[in-house]
Design a protein around this motif. Structure first.
Motif, PDB file in Angstrom:
ATOM      1  N   HIS A   1      -6.539  -2.120  -7.128  1.00 49.26           N
ATOM      2  CA  HIS A   1      -7.795  -2.759  -7.541  1.00 49.26           C
ATOM      3  C   HIS A   1      -7.698  -3.574  -8.830  1.00 49.26           C
ATOM      4  O   HIS A   1      -8.559  -4.389  -9.103  1.00 49.26           O
ATOM      5  N   TRP A   2      -6.648  -3.326  -9.645  1.00 47.78           N
ATOM      6  CA  TRP A   2      -6.555  -4.049 -10.908  1.00 47.78           C
ATOM      7  C   TRP A   2      -6.273  -5.526 -10.664  1.00 47.78           C
ATOM      8  O   TRP A   2      -5.558  -5.894  -9.736  1.00 47.78           O
TER       9      TRP A   2
ATOM     10  N   GLN B   1      -5.008  -7.718 -15.846  1.00 53.41           N
ATOM     11  CA  GLN B   1      -5.141  -6.331 -16.306  1.00 53.41           C
ATOM     12  C   GLN B   1      -3.834  -5.573 -16.125  1.00 53.41           C
ATOM     13  O   GLN B   1      -3.433  -4.776 -16.980  1.00 53.41           O
TER      14      GLN B   1
ATOM     15  N   ARG C   1       0.846  -1.194   0.000  1.00 51.34           N
ATOM     16  CA  ARG C   1       0.000   0.000   0.000  1.00 51.34           C
ATOM     17  C   ARG C   1       0.888   1.254   0.000  1.00 51.34           C
ATOM     18  O   ARG C   1       0.583   2.244  -0.654  1.00 51.34           O
TER      19      ARG C   1
ATOM     20  N   ALA D   1       1.994   1.863  -3.497  1.00 47.61           N
ATOM     21  CA  ALA D   1       0.968   2.494  -4.338  1.00 47.61           C
ATOM     22  C   ALA D   1       0.886   3.987  -4.046  1.00 47.61           C
ATOM     23  O   ALA D   1       0.736   4.806  -4.945  1.00 47.61           O
TER      24      ALA D   1
ATOM     25  N   TYR E   1      -4.028   6.002 -15.196  1.00 46.68           N
ATOM     26  CA  TYR E   1      -5.058   5.035 -14.803  1.00 46.68           C
ATOM     27  C   TYR E   1      -4.580   4.194 -13.639  1.00 46.68           C
ATOM     28  O   TYR E   1      -5.247   4.035 -12.649  1.00 46.68           O
ATOM     29  N   ALA E   2      -3.383   3.646 -13.801  1.00 49.45           N
ATOM     30  CA  ALA E   2      -3.004   2.548 -12.931  1.00 49.45           C
ATOM     31  C   ALA E   2      -2.412   2.981 -11.606  1.00 49.45           C
ATOM     32  O   ALA E   2      -2.553   2.276 -10.626  1.00 49.45           O
ATOM     33  N   THR E   3      -1.776   4.151 -11.536  1.00 50.91           N
ATOM     34  CA  THR E   3      -1.238   4.533 -10.233  1.00 50.91           C
ATOM     35  C   THR E   3      -2.357   4.754  -9.228  1.00 50.91           C
ATOM     36  O   THR E   3      -2.189   4.529  -8.050  1.00 50.91           O
ATOM     37  N   SER E   4      -3.519   5.169  -9.742  1.00 50.71           N
ATOM     38  CA  SER E   4      -4.632   5.330  -8.815  1.00 50.71           C
ATOM     39  C   SER E   4      -5.347   3.998  -8.588  1.00 50.71           C
ATOM     40  O   SER E   4      -6.086   3.847  -7.636  1.00 50.71           O
ATOM     41  N   GLY E   5      -5.089   3.035  -9.469  1.00 52.94           N
ATOM     42  CA  GLY E   5      -5.865   1.810  -9.364  1.00 52.94           C
ATOM     43  C   GLY E   5      -5.051   0.552  -9.108  1.00 52.94           C
ATOM     44  O   GLY E   5      -5.583  -0.544  -9.197  1.00 52.94           O
TER      45      GLY E   5
ATOM     46  N   SER F   1       3.727  -4.435  -7.877  1.00 54.83           N
ATOM     47  CA  SER F   1       2.395  -4.654  -7.338  1.00 54.83           C
ATOM     48  C   SER F   1       1.966  -6.114  -7.455  1.00 54.83           C
ATOM     49  O   SER F   1       0.977  -6.534  -6.883  1.00 54.83           O
TER      50      SER F   1
ATOM     51  N   GLY G   1       1.769   6.829  -6.751  1.00 56.59           N
ATOM     52  CA  GLY G   1       0.759   7.830  -7.049  1.00 56.59           C
ATOM     53  C   GLY G   1       1.298   9.233  -6.868  1.00 56.59           C
ATOM     54  O   GLY G   1       0.987  10.142  -7.627  1.00 56.59           O
TER      55      GLY G   1
END
Lengths: 369, 133
Positions: free
Chosen positions: A339-340, A344, A313, A316, A332-336, A364, A320
């Motif tokens: 969750h991906w 994906q 965490r 991430a 897209y992905a640094t915020s997600g 990740s 971010g």
């Protein structure tokens, strides 16, 4: 000088951060010799991507008249790397001497020291030691050879990715793809972590043969490693190549019979490996797991399963905060990242244009969040 | 002691009492200057110099390190606890709780900073104290 320590031989000497004390204990002596830098060229100190110094410096085939530069990034903001900052504050002249010797060895005529604009301790110390060494005519217009230092202070967010962010930031451009700069002011630069210059100082003051004897054939020498994570006593050690990983961790209070948990090498964007797979491996910087890439730094961590989730965490959060957001995949992905799904993430890795983002996706994947 | 010096001491006394009683904001400096016939520039220079130290309305910031080591050693819980406690306080007494990347003391994790003071290690009595305040 305490010869038992390669990276901080002045640790038992009071006020060695001042030039008069530093010089009284043999500092800057080798610069006055006939051909400084020759021992460094003979050593097999491993640098970025596990390359030896000579092959790293010779990757640019240049005429002798073409100038080249040395660059070190004192980005002390990477979480976990508390050692670098303390090393520089304790012995700032070691960095300057190491850079001057490396400049002689590599044929560089300019040195760039990059520091964070809001890290007052570091910027003040570097300004002071540069002024002191300039007054002693070790570099600059009064010295008997051509070398010049530039101390560049940048905001933290311009200091990531040596090739994209940092160099584009130096050019005053928005960091990130496609503003990739391979050269600084049209000049090839050799980029090193600060502690490598400390090793070069020791090699030059002693001998390359002595340094090489510390390690193995594939990883000669001894390297400054920070050990941290869920261990009882985080510490900084000089690790000779070929040492077993579990032996390194023994000093931190981690018991050898532990088989669970996760190991991460390389810092925030490092690679995750189950502890039982890595504990019997030898420390080898030249290949495989331990080869360091851009954005990775010599930090070894062991985490319990629960703490590994917390560390991911943190990763991430770090990604971010640091990503420039110029690349679509990244924004897209640094915020997600949390969750991906794995499939994906692998898809996003394919479209990623900068190495920072690729490493973030790699980091990740591993233990569960 | 001249009258001017006596007046200066009277002013200092009122100023220090206001700081002690935490009502510096209510102290009317202009009135005091007029009453005691003091040098305006001198008084303002003096008050401004110490203003930062005693400015009680200044926003208090708590920086919580969110690096890997500190998270792994419990800073996530501390952060959540402080945010929850903050919500129960009246707006004037609320703190600004800020997550930061790294406070450079990873070997003494978990690290936090309240004002200028760094709080390191397992002793979390400062969190309880902060919540009670």
């Amino acid at each position: 000088m305490d010869l038992s320590s390669i990276y901080l031989p002045f640790r038992n000497i009071d006020s060695a951060h001042f030039i008069d004390v530093y010089k009284n204990h043999g500092g800057y002596d080798r610069l006055a010799s006939l051909e400084p830098g020759q021992e460094i060229l003979k050593s097999h100190l491993l640098t970025r991507y596990g390359r030896s110094l000579e092959s790293y410096w010779n990757r640019y085939v240049l005429p002798a008249t073409k100038s080249r530069g040395l660059l070190t990034n004192l980005a002390s903001v990477e979480p976990g790397m508390f050692s670098q900052r303390r090393l520089i504050l304790k012995d700032p002249h070691g960095l300057i001497e190491g850079m001057l010797l490396a400049a002689r060895a590599s044929g560089s005529d300019q040195g760039f020291i990059i520091s964070a604009i809001d890290d007052f301790d570091i910027t003040k110390t570097i300004d002071r030691v540069l002024e002191e060494s300039y007054q002693e005519a070790l570099w600059g217009k009064n010295s008997n050879w051509s070398f010049h230092f530039h101390h560049i202070k940048l905001p933290k967010n311009a200091m990531f990715d040596f090739d994209d962010f940092l160099l584009a930031g130096l050019h005053g451009e928005r960091p990130g793809y496609p503003n990739r700069k391979e050269f600084l002011q049209g000049m090839p630069v050799h980029i090193h972590r600060p502690e490598e210059f400390y090793a070069m100082r020791w090699i030059e003051n002693n001998s390359a043969r002595q340094f090489n004897e510390f390690g193995t054939k594939t990883t000669p020498g001894s390297y400054l490693i920070t050990i941290s994570g869920s261990v009882k006593n985080p510490l900084v050690v000089e690790v000779p190549g070929g040492t077993l990983i579990e032996n390194i961790f023994e000093q931190t209070g981690l018991q050898t019979n532990i088989n669970g948990g996760w190991f991460r090498w390389g810092g925030v964007l490092g690679q995750w490996t189950p502890w039982h797979k890595v504990k019997r491996q030898q420390f080898d910087l030249s290949s495989g797991l331990f080869k360091l890439h851009d954005f990775q730094y010599p930090l070894m961590e062991w985490f319990t399963d629960e703490a590994a989730s917390a560390a991911k965490r943190a990763m991430a959060y770090y990604v971010g905060d640091q990503s420039c957001g110029a690349c679509l995949g990244c924004s897209y992905a640094t915020s997600g990242l949390l969750h991906w799904k794995k499939s994906q993430l692998l898809g996003l890795k394919e479209v990623a244009k900068c190495s920072f983002f690729k490493l973030a996706i790699n980091a990740s994947i591993g233990p569960s969040w | 002691m001249s009258l001017q010096e006596q007046n200066w001491w009277i002013f200092l006394n009122s100023w220090s009492l206001a700081i002690k009683n935490k009502n510096i904001d209510q102290l009317n400096i202009s009135n005091l200057i007029e009453e005691l016939d003091l040098d305006t520039n001198l008084v303002h220079e003096f008050v401004n110099f110490f203003q930062d130290d005693f400015n009680l309305s200044k926003e208090q910031v708590v920086s919580i390190c969110m690096g890997g080591q500190c998270r792994a050693k419990g800073n996530e819980k501390i952060f959540a606890k402080l945010v929850d406690a903050n919500l129960t306080k009246i707006p004037e007494k609320q703190l600004k709780i800020k997550p930061v990347l790294c406070l450079h003391e990873c070997d003494k994790a978990p690290c936090s900073q309240y004002g200028a003071k760094l709080h390191l290690g397992d002793d979390l009595s400062w969190v309880e104290r902060l919540i009670k305040e």
